[in-house]
Design a protein around this motif. Structure first.
Motif, PDB file in Angstrom:
ATOM      1  N   ALA A 125       0.836  -1.204   0.000  1.00  0.00           N
ATOM      2  CA  ALA A 125       0.000   0.000   0.000  1.00  0.00           C
ATOM      3  C   ALA A 125       0.873   1.258   0.000  1.00  0.00           C
ATOM      4  O   ALA A 125       0.636   2.198  -0.773  1.00  0.00           O
ATOM      5  N   GLU A 126       1.884   1.276   0.848  1.00  0.00           N
ATOM      6  CA  GLU A 126       2.780   2.437   0.911  1.00  0.00           C
ATOM      7  C   GLU A 126       3.603   2.562  -0.370  1.00  0.00           C
ATOM      8  O   GLU A 126       3.790   3.665  -0.895  1.00  0.00           O
ATOM      9  N   ALA A 129       1.417   3.904  -3.173  1.00  0.00           N
ATOM     10  CA  ALA A 129       1.162   5.336  -3.018  1.00  0.00           C
ATOM     11  C   ALA A 129       2.381   6.157  -3.434  1.00  0.00           C
ATOM     12  O   ALA A 129       2.264   7.157  -4.170  1.00  0.00           O
ATOM     13  N   LYS A 130       3.556   5.733  -2.999  1.00  0.00           N
ATOM     14  CA  LYS A 130       4.795   6.454  -3.324  1.00  0.00           C
ATOM     15  C   LYS A 130       5.082   6.417  -4.825  1.00  0.00           C
ATOM     16  O   LYS A 130       5.395   7.432  -5.444  1.00  0.00           O
ATOM     17  N   GLU A 131       4.988   5.230  -5.421  1.00  0.00           N
ATOM     18  CA  GLU A 131       5.285   5.088  -6.848  1.00  0.00           C
ATOM     19  C   GLU A 131       4.265   5.838  -7.714  1.00  0.00           C
ATOM     20  O   GLU A 131       4.620   6.448  -8.718  1.00  0.00           O
ATOM     21  N   THR A 132       3.005   5.797  -7.317  1.00  0.00           N
ATOM     22  CA  THR A 132       1.960   6.511  -8.057  1.00  0.00           C
ATOM     23  C   THR A 132       2.207   8.018  -8.006  1.00  0.00           C
ATOM     24  O   THR A 132       2.091   8.714  -9.022  1.00  0.00           O
TER      25      THR A 132
END
Length: 190
Positions: A125-126, A129-132
């Motif tokens: 999940a983290e 979020a970071k890659e997106t």
């Protein structure tokens, strides 16, 4: 969305003009293909300083709106013709977390692709979020004309793909494959 790529490593002495001609002749056939967000017809030439490639490659990269587009294409006559000429390639596919294009996508001349392993201890999940966020920022900041980040949970890899107007500053960076863009098939092409 789903990202897809196959590649054909070609001999060092292969006449890449054959691939350039193939792209010029076949590329427009996929313009406006239903379900296709874009297809980048990609090549790399051994010794090309702009790409830093150590081998000759033909490696198209696709982003499909839905998996049916991928399935229809791979089961269709265009892919059959490709396999008759080059053999059946391994088709890599990734589930897209983010796939965005800029209004200037048609000016893309280069592409980069980086495939990285997702560590078993990574919080997905983290990480997502970071890659997106990073992929979206590449478009917002004008660093890329298209930005895709996607993963596959069989071998737990992530792909980062960008279309660029200029070659990257360090094309030979580890894990980064740089390509020339020969044609882009897009929706809305007249």
């Amino acid at each position: 969305m789903i990202a897809m790529q196959y590649d054909f490593p070609l001999p060092a002495d292969y006449d890449m003009a054959i691939i350039d001609r193939r792209i010029r002749d076949k590329g427009p056939l996929l313009d406006n293909l239903p379900g296709l967000k874009f297809k980048a017809y990609l090549t790399a030439r051994k010794g090309d300083t702009a790409t830093g490639s150590r081998q000759n490659l033909y490696a198209p990269f696709y982003v499909w709106q839905q998996e049916e587009g991928l399935s229809d294409f791979v089961c269709g006559p265009g892919f059959l013709a490709l396999t008759e000429n080059f053999g059946r390639p391994q088709v890599n596919s990734w589930i897209a977390w983010h796939a965005e294009t800029s209004a200037d996508i048609r000016t893309a001349k280069f592409a980069t692709r980086e495939v990285v392993a997702i560590d078993v201890d990574t919080s997905l999940a983290e990480f997502r979020a970071k890659e997106t966020e990073t992929a979206a920022r590449a478009i917002t900041n004008g660093e890329a004309l298209a930005s895709v980040v996607a993963f596959e949970p069989t071998h737990w890899t992530l792909v980062r793909f960008h279309l660029l107007a200029e070659p990257p500053k360090d094309p030979a960076r580890s894990r980064l494959q740089t390509y020339n863009v020969g044609h882009l098939s897009l929706p809305g092409v007249a």
